[in-house]
Design an enzyme around this catalytic site. Structure first.
Site: not given
Length: 642
Positions: A410, A184, A579, A469
C-alpha cells in the site's frame, strides 16, 4: 517463535453456576428465556497454526459463561488472536467474529474449536454466526496533529517512532492491522552486524580465509566501493600480521558481501550507512532494554557468521522493546490501529500529513515536522508480485509466502502517487524454507547453516547449502515437486526439548508429523520416502567434505560438524516468497527521492517499503539490521531536519 502451553480462562468467579462442571448438567430456564444451549461443559478442538487448539466451553441455557483453551500458538501473535476471539465470543454470545489480521490460522482454529463445542451443546451454529456484535465505538471523522506521523507499526515504523521521540518529537503511529508487529513479529529474528566481541569465540577456517581474499581480489568500478576494498585489504593485512585465529569481520567486509550478494545492484551510499550503523543500532536496542544472546551464527543465505540472536523468540524481543518504550512515553506517542493510510497530504510541494480510513470514518493526521513511511513490502500481494516479477522467477501465483497478510504494498502505491521514484521492484526474494502447508518459516529444523544439508525426493544433495538465497531456491525449483528435506542430527538437537529458531521443540515437531526422527540414516530414509542408498551416500560425502578429506561437490565453504550422531532428523521444505527488495528510493538521510532525483520535502521512509539497499538479493540477517538502522535515521531526521 515462542511455542508454549497455555490454559486460558475468561470466566469471572461470580458468573460460575454450581453444577456446570459436569458435561450435560442442565439448568432450568425461566419462562422469559429462550433456550440457546443445553447447559453444561463441552469439548471442541481444531487445527491452529502450531497444532491442535482444544477448548472447554461452559454454557447455561442462554449464556456462554466460560471458555478454557489449551493451545501452542505463537506468543505475542497467535495467542493474542485466541484471547481476543474468546473474549468476543463469550461477551456477545456470537460466532460472528472477524479473524485477527496477521493471525489467520490461529483465528480460524479457535473459532472452529469453539463452534464444535457449541454445536455439541445443541446450538444453532448458523444463527450464532449471524448474530451481530455491537461495536460500542463512536462513529465520525477524526483529525489529529503531531510533530511526526509514522505510517506502519512494524519494526521499521516503531524504530522510527522511538527515534523521533528521542529527538524531541510528539509522534502518532498509524497501523492498518489490528495489532503492531508486521513482518518483524514473525521473523526469524537474525540480525547481521560485525561484532568482534561475539565473533572472537569462533575460529577462522581456511575456506573462510579464501572467501575474504577472493573478495579483496575482486574488480569494482564504483568509487565508494573501491574505498571499501582498500579498507578491507588494510584490515586483512593487519589481521594476518597479528597472528589471530579468531573469526575476522568488519563493516567493510559486510558492505562488500552485501554489495556482491545483490549482484552489485545495491546503492553503495545506502550500503555504506547500513553496515557502519548495524552494530551501533544493536547497542541502541540494548540501551532500550533488548537482550541478545552472547554468540553469533550464520543464518540461511547470510554468507558469514555475523547473525545476532535475540534472547526472546521470533520478533517478540524487538516488538516488546519498542512497545515498552511507547508505553512509558504514551503521553507523547499515540498508536492508532485498524486504520489504513490512503494518501499523503501535500502542501506547497511538501508532505504534511496523511489521509486515512478508520473503521468508523475518515482519520486525518497532520505532521508539523515530517512523515515516515514504513508500511513494508508486497510479498502477500499476489497481483502486485505478478506485475513486477519479470526477471527472476516463473509464475508466483500459487507460491505461498512467509509474510503477514498486511504486506500488500500500500505504501509503495501511495508514494508513487506523489511522484516518488521506485527502484528494484522486479527483485523478489524467495526462500527454499517454506512450510509445505502454510508457506511460513515455522517448523524449520535447521539451527544454522554449517550443520545441515538439503536432499531432494531422491535423497540426493543438489546445491551448496551455504549459498545465496536465490541460488538455493532456483536449485530447489529444479528438483522433483520443488520439494526438499532438511537433514540434521543430534549435534543440532542434543535433547528432545531443544528448540529451533522459532521456539518449537524437536519432539513437538516430530509428534505433529512436521519432522521425522530415526536412529539410523536408513530408517530415516524409509520414513521420508527417499532412496536409502543414495541418501546415505549424500550424508557420507558431506561428512568427507567436513573432514577435509574431499572437496565439496557444490563448492560449499561453510562447515562445522559432521552429520554422524543419532538421532537423525528430517523436515520438509518448499519455496516461499519472503522479501521484496524493491520500493521507494531514499537517500542516506532516509529522505524519499522523486522521479527527477529530488528530495520530496517532509517525506522519509525505512524498511522493506524502500528499494536500493539489497540489490537483486538480500543477505539473510540484513533485514532486521536494515529496519533498525534506517528506521532510527528516518525518525531522527523527520523530527529534526528542516
Amino acid at each position: 517463535m515462542k511455542k508454549f502451553r497455555k490454559i486460558l480462562s475468561l470466566a469471572l468467579a461470580g458468573l460460575m453456576i454450581a453444577g456446570l462442571a459436569a458435561c450435560g448438567t442442565k439448568t432450568p430456564t425461566t419462562p422469559t428465556e429462550t433456550a440457546t444451549f443445553k447447559a453444561g461443559t463441552y469439548d471442541g478442538e481444531a487445527d491452529g497454526f502450531h497444532g491442535k487448539i482444544k477448548v472447554k466451553v461452559t454454557v447455561t441455557a442462554t449464556e456462554i459463561t466460560d471458555i478454557k483453551v489449551e493451545h501452542t500458538e505463537t506468543e505475542g501473535l497467535g495467542d493474542k488472536a485466541v484471547e481476543k476471539i474468546v473474549e468476543m465470543v463469550k461477551v456477545n454470545t456470537s460466532l460472528k467474529v472477524d479473524a485477527v489480521t496477521g493471525a489467520t490460522y490461529s483465528s480460524k482454529g479457535i473459532l472452529e474449536a469453539i463452534t464444535a463445542a457449541l454445536k455439541a451443546a445443541g446450538a444453532d451454529v448458523e444463527k450464532l454466526k449471524a448474530k451481530e456484535i455491537a461495536s460500542g465505538e463512536t462513529k465520525g471523522d477524526v483529525e489529529k496533529t503531531a510533530d511526526v506521523i509514522v505510517i506502519g507499526g512494524g519494526g521499521a515504523g516503531l524504530a522510527a517512532a522511538v527515534s523521533a521521540h528521542q529527538n524531541g518529537a510528539k509522534v502518532i503511529v498509524v497501523e492498518k492491522m489490528s495489532r503492531l508487529g508486521g513482518n518483524t513479529m514473525i521473523s526469524g529474528s537474525a540480525y547481521n552486524a560485525a561484532d568482534s566481541s561475539r565473533q572472537s569465540a569462533l575460529t577462522m577456517t581456511a575456506l573462510e580465509k579464501q572467501t575474504v581474499e577472493n573478495i579483496i581480489a575482486g574488480t569494482y568500478e564504483d568509487a565508494l566501493v573501491k574505498t571499501w576494498q582498500e579498507t578491507l585489504k588494510k584490515e586483512w593485512t593487519e589481521y594476518l600480521a597479528s597472528g589471530k585465529t579468531t573469526l575476522f569481520d568488519s563493516p567493510s567486509l559486510h558492505k562488500l558481501q552485501t554489495y556482491l550478494g545483490g549482484d552489485k545492484k545495491g546503492t553503495p551510499e545506502l550500503i555504506d550507512v547500513f553496515a557502519d550503523n548495524a552494530y551501533p543500532a544493536i547497542e541502541w536496542l540494548e540501551s532500550l532494554g533488548m537482550e541478545f544472546k552472547d554468540y553469533v551464527f550464520t543464518v540461511l543465505g547470510g554468507l558469514w557468521n555475523r547473525a545476532h540472536k535475540p534472547e526472546k523468540p521470533l520478533g517478540t524481543g524487538f516488538m516488546e522493546t519498542y512497545e515498552n518504550y511507547l508505553e512509558k512515553n504514551k503521553a507523547d506517542i499515540e498508536v492508532i490501529l485498524d486504520t489504513t493510510a490512503k494518501e499523503f497530504i501535500v502542501k506547497d510541494g511538501a508532505v504534511v500529513g496523511v489521509a486515512c480510513e478508520g473503521k468508523n470514518g475518515k482519520v486525518t493526521l497532520n505532521a508539523t515536522k515530517g512523515v515516515v513511511l514504513a508500511t513494508g513490502g508486497f510479498g502477500a500481494n499476489v497481483e502486485m508480485r505478478n506485475e513486477y516479477n519479470t526477471v527472476l522467477w516463473p509464475d508466483l501465483t500459487n507460491v505461498k509466502t512467509t509474510n503477514h497478510t498486511g504486506a500488500t504494498g500500500d505504501g509503495i502505491v501511495m508514494a508513487e502517487a506523489v511522484d516518488a521514484k521506485l527502484m528494484g521492484m522486479e527483485y523478489i526474494q524467495l526462500l527454499p524454507m517454506g512450510d509445505p502447508v502454510t508457506g511460513s518459516l515455522s517448523g524449520n529444523i535447521e539451527q544454522g547453516v554449517q550443520n545441515r544439508i538439503f536432499v531432494n525426493k531422491e535423497g540426493v544433495r543438489f546445491v551448496d547449502e551455504g549459498a545465496r538465497r536465490d541460488t538455493m531456491t532456483k536449485a530447489l525449483m529444479e528438483q522433483t515437486d520443488a520439494y526438499m528435506w532438511v537433514i540434521v542430527d543430534k549435534n543440532s538437537y542434543p535433547t528432545g526439548d531443544t528448540k529451533n529458531n522459532f521456539n518449537e521443540t524437536i519432539d513437538d515437531l516430530v509428534a505433529a508429523g512436521r519432522a521425522f526422527k530415526a536412529d539410523t540414516l536408513e530408517d530415516l530414509a524409509k520414513q521420508i520416502g527417499v532412496d536409502p542408498v543414495a541418501f546415505v551416500k549424500s550424508v557420507e560425502d558431506f561428512n568427507k567434505a567436513v573432514d577435509g578429506a574431499a572437496k565439496d561437490e557444490f563448492g560449499r565453504t561453510l562447515f562445522d560438524k559432521k552429520i554422524d550422531t543419532a538421532p537423525f532428523y528430517a523436515g520438509a521444505r518448499v519455496p516461499t516468497v519472503h522479501h521484496t527488495m524493491g520500493g521507494v528510493s531514499i537517500n542516506a538521510n532516509a529522505q524519499v527521492i522523486d522521479a527527477n532525483g529530488n528530495v520530496i520535502k517532509g517525506l522519509y521512509a525505512a524498511g522493506e517499503v524502500t528499494g536500493g539497499l539489497h540489490g537483486t538479493n538480500r543477505l539473510g540477517g540484513n533485514a532486521l539490521a536494515d529496519i533498525n538502522v534506517f528506521g532510527r535515521i528516518a525518525g531522527k531526521n523527520a523530527a529534526t531536519m528542516k
